[in-house]
Write a protein that holds these residues in place. Structure first.
Motif, PDB file in Angstrom:
ATOM      1  N   MET A 145       0.733  -1.216   0.319  1.00 18.86           N
ATOM      2  CA  MET A 145      -0.020   0.266  -0.115  1.00 18.86           C
ATOM      3  C   MET A 145       1.019   1.165  -0.285  1.00 18.86           C
ATOM      4  O   MET A 145       0.662   2.233  -0.947  1.00 18.86           O
ATOM      5  N   ASP A 146       2.181   0.972   0.683  1.00 21.03           N
ATOM      6  CA  ASP A 146       2.656   2.300   1.347  1.00 21.03           C
ATOM      7  C   ASP A 146       3.877   2.654  -0.685  1.00 21.03           C
ATOM      8  O   ASP A 146       3.611   3.499  -0.389  1.00 21.03           O
ATOM      9  N   LEU A 147       3.585   1.902  -1.202  1.00 14.10           N
ATOM     10  CA  LEU A 147       5.030   2.187  -2.595  1.00 14.10           C
ATOM     11  C   LEU A 147       3.835   2.122  -4.189  1.00 14.10           C
ATOM     12  O   LEU A 147       3.854   2.992  -4.690  1.00 14.10           O
ATOM     13  N   ASN A 148       2.067   2.561  -3.383  1.00 15.52           N
ATOM     14  CA  ASN A 148       1.503   3.280  -4.388  1.00 15.52           C
ATOM     15  C   ASN A 148       1.978   2.391  -5.750  1.00 15.52           C
ATOM     16  O   ASN A 148       2.340   3.104  -6.846  1.00 15.52           O
ATOM     17  N   LEU A 149       2.006   0.871  -5.763  1.00 12.20           N
ATOM     18  CA  LEU A 149       2.426   0.334  -6.860  1.00 12.20           C
ATOM     19  C   LEU A 149       1.177   0.886  -8.129  1.00 12.20           C
ATOM     20  O   LEU A 149      -0.179   1.046  -8.231  1.00 12.20           O
ATOM     21  N   PRO A 150       1.608   0.761  -9.402  1.00  6.93           N
ATOM     22  CA  PRO A 150       0.597   0.995 -10.698  1.00  6.93           C
ATOM     23  C   PRO A 150      -0.192  -0.683 -10.373  1.00  6.93           C
ATOM     24  O   PRO A 150      -0.388  -0.908 -11.652  1.00  6.93           O
ATOM     25  N   ASN A 151      -1.168  -0.348  -9.828  1.00  5.22           N
ATOM     26  CA  ASN A 151      -1.653  -1.953  -9.487  1.00  5.22           C
ATOM     27  C   ASN A 151      -3.147  -1.992 -10.908  1.00  5.22           C
ATOM     28  O   ASN A 151      -3.182  -0.586 -10.933  1.00  5.22           O
ATOM     29  N   LEU A 152      -2.741  -2.996 -11.479  1.00 10.65           N
ATOM     30  CA  LEU A 152      -3.785  -3.472 -12.505  1.00 10.65           C
ATOM     31  C   LEU A 152      -4.066  -2.695 -13.810  1.00 10.65           C
ATOM     32  O   LEU A 152      -4.522  -2.038 -14.258  1.00 10.65           O
ATOM     33  N   PHE A 206      -3.835  -3.618 -19.279  1.00 12.70           N
ATOM     34  CA  PHE A 206      -2.850  -3.322 -21.077  1.00 12.70           C
ATOM     35  C   PHE A 206      -1.436  -3.160 -20.588  1.00 12.70           C
ATOM     36  O   PHE A 206      -0.708  -1.914 -20.448  1.00 12.70           O
ATOM     37  N   GLY A 207      -0.461  -3.468 -19.444  1.00 13.12           N
ATOM     38  CA  GLY A 207       0.426  -3.353 -19.119  1.00 13.12           C
ATOM     39  C   GLY A 207       1.119  -4.393 -18.456  1.00 13.12           C
ATOM     40  O   GLY A 207       0.012  -5.018 -17.172  1.00 13.12           O
ATOM     41  N   PRO A 208       2.506  -4.386 -18.080  1.00 12.11           N
ATOM     42  CA  PRO A 208       2.793  -5.371 -16.968  1.00 12.11           C
ATOM     43  C   PRO A 208       2.354  -4.504 -15.725  1.00 12.11           C
ATOM     44  O   PRO A 208       2.961  -4.396 -15.074  1.00 12.11           O
ATOM     45  N   SER A 209       2.392  -6.169 -14.909  1.00 18.70           N
ATOM     46  CA  SER A 209       2.150  -6.606 -13.449  1.00 18.70           C
ATOM     47  C   SER A 209       3.609  -6.501 -13.089  1.00 18.70           C
ATOM     48  O   SER A 209       4.444  -7.255 -13.165  1.00 18.70           O
ATOM     49  N   GLN A 252      -4.609 -10.719 -10.870  1.00 15.22           N
ATOM     50  CA  GLN A 252      -2.880 -10.483 -10.920  1.00 15.22           C
ATOM     51  C   GLN A 252      -2.727  -9.271  -9.540  1.00 15.22           C
ATOM     52  O   GLN A 252      -1.878  -8.237 -10.075  1.00 15.22           O
ATOM     53  N   ASN A 253      -3.797  -8.903  -9.422  1.00 15.85           N
ATOM     54  CA  ASN A 253      -3.753  -7.628  -8.698  1.00 15.85           C
ATOM     55  C   ASN A 253      -2.733  -7.558  -7.411  1.00 15.85           C
ATOM     56  O   ASN A 253      -2.165  -8.886  -7.073  1.00 15.85           O
ATOM     57  N   ASP A 254      -1.678  -6.426  -6.939  1.00  8.20           N
ATOM     58  CA  ASP A 254      -1.085  -6.786  -6.211  1.00  8.20           C
ATOM     59  C   ASP A 254      -1.152  -7.533  -4.711  1.00  8.20           C
ATOM     60  O   ASP A 254       0.368  -7.672  -4.604  1.00  8.20           O
ATOM     61  N   LEU A 255      -1.933  -6.520  -4.408  1.00 14.51           N
ATOM     62  CA  LEU A 255      -2.150  -7.029  -2.815  1.00 14.51           C
ATOM     63  C   LEU A 255      -1.660  -8.354  -2.541  1.00 14.51           C
ATOM     64  O   LEU A 255      -1.661  -9.024  -2.002  1.00 14.51           O
ATOM     65  N   ALA A 256      -3.425  -9.425  -3.080  1.00 15.95           N
ATOM     66  CA  ALA A 256      -2.859 -10.870  -2.953  1.00 15.95           C
ATOM     67  C   ALA A 256      -1.563 -11.264  -3.780  1.00 15.95           C
ATOM     68  O   ALA A 256      -0.991 -12.245  -3.137  1.00 15.95           O
TER      69      ALA A 256
END
Length: 478
Positions: free
Chosen positions: A88-95, A98-101, A307-311
């Motif tokens: 959560m703190d990294l603010n990843l570009p989740n989902l 049309f782009g890589p996880s 492929q969501n980041d949290l999971a």
């Protein structure tokens, strides 16, 4: 401009001022709420940590249900929680879709590293049922055939495709026609397996190495035959390890007990440490390539949150914990100790017939007594409801000993233990002592355990919308 943040603690406190099941009864599942009340399972749990739950009176409970096996590494494991917070703190570009996880490749590589055999591709989804649905499609795409073979008493989920290969008729009734081209065989029946596969139209055979319903263990002969015959008749061998995977049976995967290398392996439940819905379907490369067979079919099978980041991070952290805290080894050791202690009780009590399982997936089976006096109570309960007797064990276990457990299946005289894999020797000794007392009480007729049965019988007969045959069902889902 953002709105004011939620005060979650205040919201929960407001809800706690109401009866425990009020909102569930009003808006979610009134029948389920009523059944919990009848069984005495309407405990207001306030927190959970590792293998324990606490209620609003600060009583501690040993959780031997673990969310139907979700909390393999225990509730709120600090390493998994920390990994989720970091995400959560990294603010990843989740989902990005049309782009890589940024994270799914990490978990996929970790899963392939620990997987049995030559499984080398991963498809991520949200649940075990969705994983089994995926396996059906994979088998059909890989073979060009339609029929799916499964085992009686199997449990593979409750979505329509998964329900079509679900061996529990109690879940199938009332939903109309299911998928065609699915057939069931008896578990461990090698002759039936070969007879069906020899017809040449089976796309895939799906089975649980240890069935969740009743904790029935595959024989080595059956496992060997499944591998040999599926290869011979060009059918996909699918291992449903939704419940048995990730250390539950004392090995990372239950198929390892049988030296079995499936073509497809389905995981879920314990994979995220109990925090985020996740499922994973591991498959051999040639099967995967038959599904995603061209550029224009690269998303022919997909799911929005797969492929969501949290999971993904929760899954990676969970495997990290399993490997580095020797939790799988603990499951094996504590399971052996628990089954050894419970087996001694079978020698002591007439109605306690058998203990079986592997690791910390354990069944306690009960059967008719020899004593004429006890036979009266046994026959009375079974006349009203074939699945009522185990509640005479489970309700006192919860009320008097603060142990949460479940019935192993519909109309079974079997109690199932599925604790978190982090239980210790003190927990094991406590379980054995508690079962000794509760089972002992069932061998006194009349007695407190039979009073529980009497109360449940009266409730079942009074409640027109809770029939006797459905009383135990919420505790037998998976």
């Amino acid at each position: 401009m953002h709105c004011q943040p939620l005060n979650l603690s205040e919201l929960i406190q407001q809800q706690d001022a109401e009866p425990p099941l009020k909102l569930i009864e009003q808006h979610i599942n009134p029948a389920y709420a009523k059944v919990l009340k009848v069984l005495g399972y309407d405990v207001r749990y306030t927190r959970g940590e590792a293998q324990y739950l606490w209620d609003d009176q600060d009583n501690r409970y040993l959780d031997c249900l673990s969310g139907f096996g979700v909390f393999g590494v225990g509730r709120n494991h600090p390493v998994v929680r920390d990994a989720i917070k970091q995400t959560m703190d990294l603010n990843l570009p989740n989902l990005p879709k049309f782009g890589p996880s940024r994270t799914s490749g990490l978990l996929a590589a970790k899963l392939i590293d620990i997987a049995p055999g030559n499984l080398d591709t991963v498809y991520f989804c949200n649940s075990g049922a969705e994983g089994c649905e995926t396996a059906i499609k994979y088998a059909r795409a890989a073979t060009g055939k339609n029929r799916i073979l499964y085992c009686k008493k199997a449990y593979h989920g409750l979505t329509l495709g998964a329900l079509s290969i679900n061996g529990g008729t109690e879940f199938r009734e009332g939903f109309g026609d299911l998928l065609v081209d699915t057939d069931a065989i008896d578990f461990n029946d090698v002759e039936a397996l070969e007879r069906e596969l020899a017809k040449g139209d089976v796309a895939g055979f799906i089975f649980e190495p240890i069935q969740g319903k009743g904790v029935r263990i595959a024989t080595q002969d059956f496992a060997d035959a499944a591998a040999t015959l599926c290869k011979k008749y060009k059918a996909t061998l699918i291992a449903d390890e939704v419940q048995t995977g990730l250390g539950r049976t004392g090995k990372m995967f239950a198929v390892e007990h049988f030296n079995l290398e499936p073509d497809v392996l389905v995981l879920s439940k314990a994979l995220s440490g109990g925090h985020i819905p996740i499922g994973a379907v591991l498959s051999k490369r040639d099967i995967h390539n038959k599904v995603f067979s061209s550029l224009d079919r690269c998303v022919v099978h997909s799911t929005t949150f797969g492929q969501n980041d949290l999971a993904m991070v929760a899954g990676f952290a969970t495997i990290h914990v399993l490997q580095n805290e020797k939790i799988v080894e603990n499951a094996e050791a504590m399971g052996e100790k628990l089954m050894a202690g419970l087996n001694k009780l079978t020698e002591k009590y007439d109605m306690f017939k058998a203990v079986r399982g592997k690791g910390l997936m354990i069944a306690l089976e009960f059967g008719p007594p020899k004593s004429l006096k006890l036979k009266v109570g046994w026959k009375l309960l079974h006349k009203v409801d074939q699945g009522l007797f185990p509640q005479a064990i489970l309700i006192p276990l919860l009320k008097d000993h603060h142990i949460l457990a479940q019935v192993a299946g519909h109309n079974m005289d079997v109690v199932k233990l599925l604790p978190s894999l982090v239980i210790n020797e003190q927990d094991v000794n406590y379980l054995i002592q508690a079962f000794d007392q509760v089972i002992g009480a069932c061998h006194k007729f009349p007695g407190p355990a039979w009073e529980v049965g009497k109360r449940l019988t009266q409730q079942a007969l009074k409640k027109k919308n809770i029939q006797p045959t459905t009383t135990p069902s919420p505790i037998t889902k998976a």
